[in-house]
Design an enzyme around this catalytic site. Sequence first.
Site, PDB file in Angstrom:
ATOM      1  N   LYS A  11      37.391 -35.558  15.972  1.00 52.02           N
ATOM      2  CA  LYS A  11      37.026 -36.392  17.104  1.00 52.02           C
ATOM      3  C   LYS A  11      37.925 -37.660  17.124  1.00 52.02           C
ATOM      4  CE  LYS A  11      32.181 -34.880  17.374  1.00 52.02           C
ATOM      5  NZ  LYS A  11      30.923 -35.235  17.295  1.00 52.02           N
ATOM      6  N   TYR A  51      29.816 -32.114  27.060  1.00 50.11           N
ATOM      7  CA  TYR A  51      28.487 -32.146  26.576  1.00 50.11           C
ATOM      8  C   TYR A  51      27.540 -32.234  27.740  1.00 50.11           C
ATOM      9  CZ  TYR A  51      30.407 -33.829  22.096  1.00 50.11           C
ATOM     10  OH  TYR A  51      31.167 -33.610  20.768  1.00 50.11           O
ATOM     11  N   PHE A  59      21.590 -40.572  23.406  1.00 49.59           N
ATOM     12  CA  PHE A  59      22.884 -40.788  22.821  1.00 49.59           C
ATOM     13  C   PHE A  59      24.049 -40.466  23.809  1.00 49.59           C
ATOM     14  CE2 PHE A  59      21.538 -36.814  20.648  1.00 49.59           C
ATOM     15  CZ  PHE A  59      22.554 -36.280  21.075  1.00 49.59           C
ATOM     16  N   ARG A  87      30.004 -24.104  11.197  1.00 49.51           N
ATOM     17  CA  ARG A  87      28.921 -24.921  11.082  1.00 49.51           C
ATOM     18  C   ARG A  87      28.663 -25.426   9.741  1.00 49.51           C
ATOM     19  NH1 ARG A  87      27.318 -27.726  15.530  1.00 49.51           N
ATOM     20  NH2 ARG A  87      25.272 -28.214  14.524  1.00 49.51           N
ATOM     21  N   THR A  93      24.864 -32.855  11.024  1.00 53.70           N
ATOM     22  CA  THR A  93      25.253 -34.073  11.990  1.00 53.70           C
ATOM     23  C   THR A  93      25.446 -35.614  11.492  1.00 53.70           C
ATOM     24  OG1 THR A  93      23.924 -32.808  13.691  1.00 53.70           O
ATOM     25  CG2 THR A  93      24.743 -34.945  14.452  1.00 53.70           C
ATOM     26  N   ARG A 104      31.837 -33.316   7.165  1.00 53.65           N
ATOM     27  CA  ARG A 104      31.541 -34.699   7.710  1.00 53.65           C
ATOM     28  C   ARG A 104      31.063 -35.560   6.477  1.00 53.65           C
ATOM     29  NH1 ARG A 104      27.982 -31.889  12.538  1.00 53.65           N
ATOM     30  NH2 ARG A 104      29.270 -32.490  14.251  1.00 53.65           N
ATOM     31  N   ASN A 114      31.145 -38.737  13.613  1.00 58.97           N
ATOM     32  CA  ASN A 114      31.133 -37.780  12.632  1.00 58.97           C
ATOM     33  C   ASN A 114      32.158 -36.556  12.478  1.00 58.97           C
ATOM     34  OD1 ASN A 114      30.500 -36.396  14.626  1.00 58.97           O
ATOM     35  ND2 ASN A 114      28.415 -35.626  14.208  1.00 58.97           N
ATOM     36  N   HIS A 117      33.564 -31.732  15.715  1.00 60.05           N
ATOM     37  CA  HIS A 117      32.482 -30.924  16.695  1.00 60.05           C
ATOM     38  C   HIS A 117      32.797 -29.539  16.127  1.00 60.05           C
ATOM     39  CE1 HIS A 117      30.560 -29.226  20.136  1.00 60.05           C
ATOM     40  NE2 HIS A 117      31.393 -28.385  20.220  1.00 60.05           N
ATOM     41  N   GLU A 128      32.580 -23.408  25.449  1.00 58.71           N
ATOM     42  CA  GLU A 128      33.533 -24.585  24.948  1.00 58.71           C
ATOM     43  C   GLU A 128      35.027 -23.941  24.982  1.00 58.71           C
ATOM     44  OE1 GLU A 128      31.484 -25.696  21.304  1.00 58.71           O
ATOM     45  OE2 GLU A 128      29.775 -26.694  22.401  1.00 58.71           O
TER      46      GLU A 128
HETATM   47  P1  IDP Z   1      26.250 -31.484  16.311  1.00 59.51           P
HETATM   48  O1  IDP Z   1      27.417 -31.988  16.572  1.00 59.51           O
HETATM   49  O2  IDP Z   1      25.907 -31.390  14.713  1.00 59.51           O
HETATM   50  O3  IDP Z   1      26.160 -29.996  16.811  1.00 59.51           O
HETATM   51  P2  IDP Z   1      24.260 -32.489  18.278  1.00 59.51           P
HETATM   52  O4  IDP Z   1      23.042 -32.658  18.089  1.00 59.51           O
HETATM   53  O5  IDP Z   1      24.833 -31.378  19.257  1.00 59.51           O
HETATM   54  O6  IDP Z   1      24.984 -32.386  16.820  1.00 59.51           O
HETATM   55  O7  IDP Z   1      25.160 -33.810  18.899  1.00 59.51           O
HETATM   56  C1  IDP Z   1      26.424 -33.874  19.599  1.00 59.51           C
HETATM   57  C2  IDP Z   1      27.072 -35.081  19.027  1.00 59.51           C
HETATM   58  O8  IDP Z   1      26.372 -36.251  19.691  1.00 59.51           O
HETATM   59  C3  IDP Z   1      26.983 -35.386  17.418  1.00 59.51           C
HETATM   60  O9  IDP Z   1      28.015 -34.619  16.957  1.00 59.51           O
HETATM   61  C4  IDP Z   1      27.202 -36.703  17.432  1.00 59.51           C
HETATM   62  O10 IDP Z   1      28.579 -37.315  17.748  1.00 59.51           O
HETATM   63  C5  IDP Z   1      26.391 -37.048  18.375  1.00 59.51           C
HETATM   64  N1  IDP Z   1      24.861 -37.597  18.270  1.00 59.51           N
HETATM   65  C6  IDP Z   1      23.826 -36.622  17.875  1.00 59.51           C
HETATM   66  N2  IDP Z   1      22.881 -37.347  17.493  1.00 59.51           N
HETATM   67  C7  IDP Z   1      23.132 -38.567  17.703  1.00 59.51           C
HETATM   68  C8  IDP Z   1      22.226 -39.822  17.685  1.00 59.51           C
HETATM   69  O11 IDP Z   1      21.006 -39.772  17.214  1.00 59.51           O
HETATM   70  N3  IDP Z   1      22.792 -40.939  17.667  1.00 59.51           N
HETATM   71  C9  IDP Z   1      24.153 -40.901  18.283  1.00 59.51           C
HETATM   72  N4  IDP Z   1      24.936 -39.915  18.416  1.00 59.51           N
HETATM   73  C10 IDP Z   1      24.448 -38.761  17.984  1.00 59.51           C
HETATM   74 MG    MG Z   2      26.152 -29.458  18.831  1.00 60.61          MG
END
Ligand code: IDP
Ligand code: MG
Length: 141
Positions: A11, A51, A59, A87, A93, A104, A114, A117, A128
């Site tokens: 990212k 997304y 978010f 993963r 996350t 991460r 973070n 992805h 994807e």
């Molecule tokens: P993941 O990347 O671990 O699969 P997801 O729930 O799919 O997590 O969320 C996609 C991306 O959205 C996350 O990697 C992060 O960058 C962002 N994100 C997820 N939850 C939050 C939040 O509560 N606040 C701000 N950004 C978030």
């Molecule tokens: Mg995800």
Amino acid sequence: IMSERTLAIIKPDAVGQHLVGAIIQCYEKAELIPIGMKLMRLTKAQAEGFYYVHKHRPFYDSLCSFMSSGPIVVLALAGVNAIQRHRDLMGATDPAKAAEGTIRKAYGTDIEHNAVHGSDSPESAQFELGYFFSALEWPQR
Ligand code: IDP
Ligand code: MG
């Protein structure tokens, strides 16, 4: 389980901190082998398309602005059980909750910024990978 493919993104926060090499080294050490890779910068509309499953999350707008704020590196990774192993290597996350030894934990800043992805299922990996790579781009190896 057979060898499978998954999509990884380094990212904008991680690219901006010059962590591309360090993160690719993590993939290779874990036998998640890059079979496709490109440096690009998304428009906000392109980030929104990627997304779209999160469209109704609070978010979503901030995430899509962040993902289009600078260059990213997109990779297709191949390996045995690659989707789940990737993963696990990424970690939770929220970097504050990610286990020791995960990408991460090492390189993430906060729950949005973070570092990486990763596809979370065979269905998302198929979507994807297709979002970023055409059939013509896979090397014969
Ligand atoms: P993941 O990347 O671990 O699969 P997801 O729930 O799919 O997590 O969320 C996609 C991306 O959205 C996350 O990697 C992060 O960058 C962002 N994100 C997820 N939850 C939050 C939040 O509560 N606040 C701000 N950004 C978030
Ligand atoms: Mg995800």
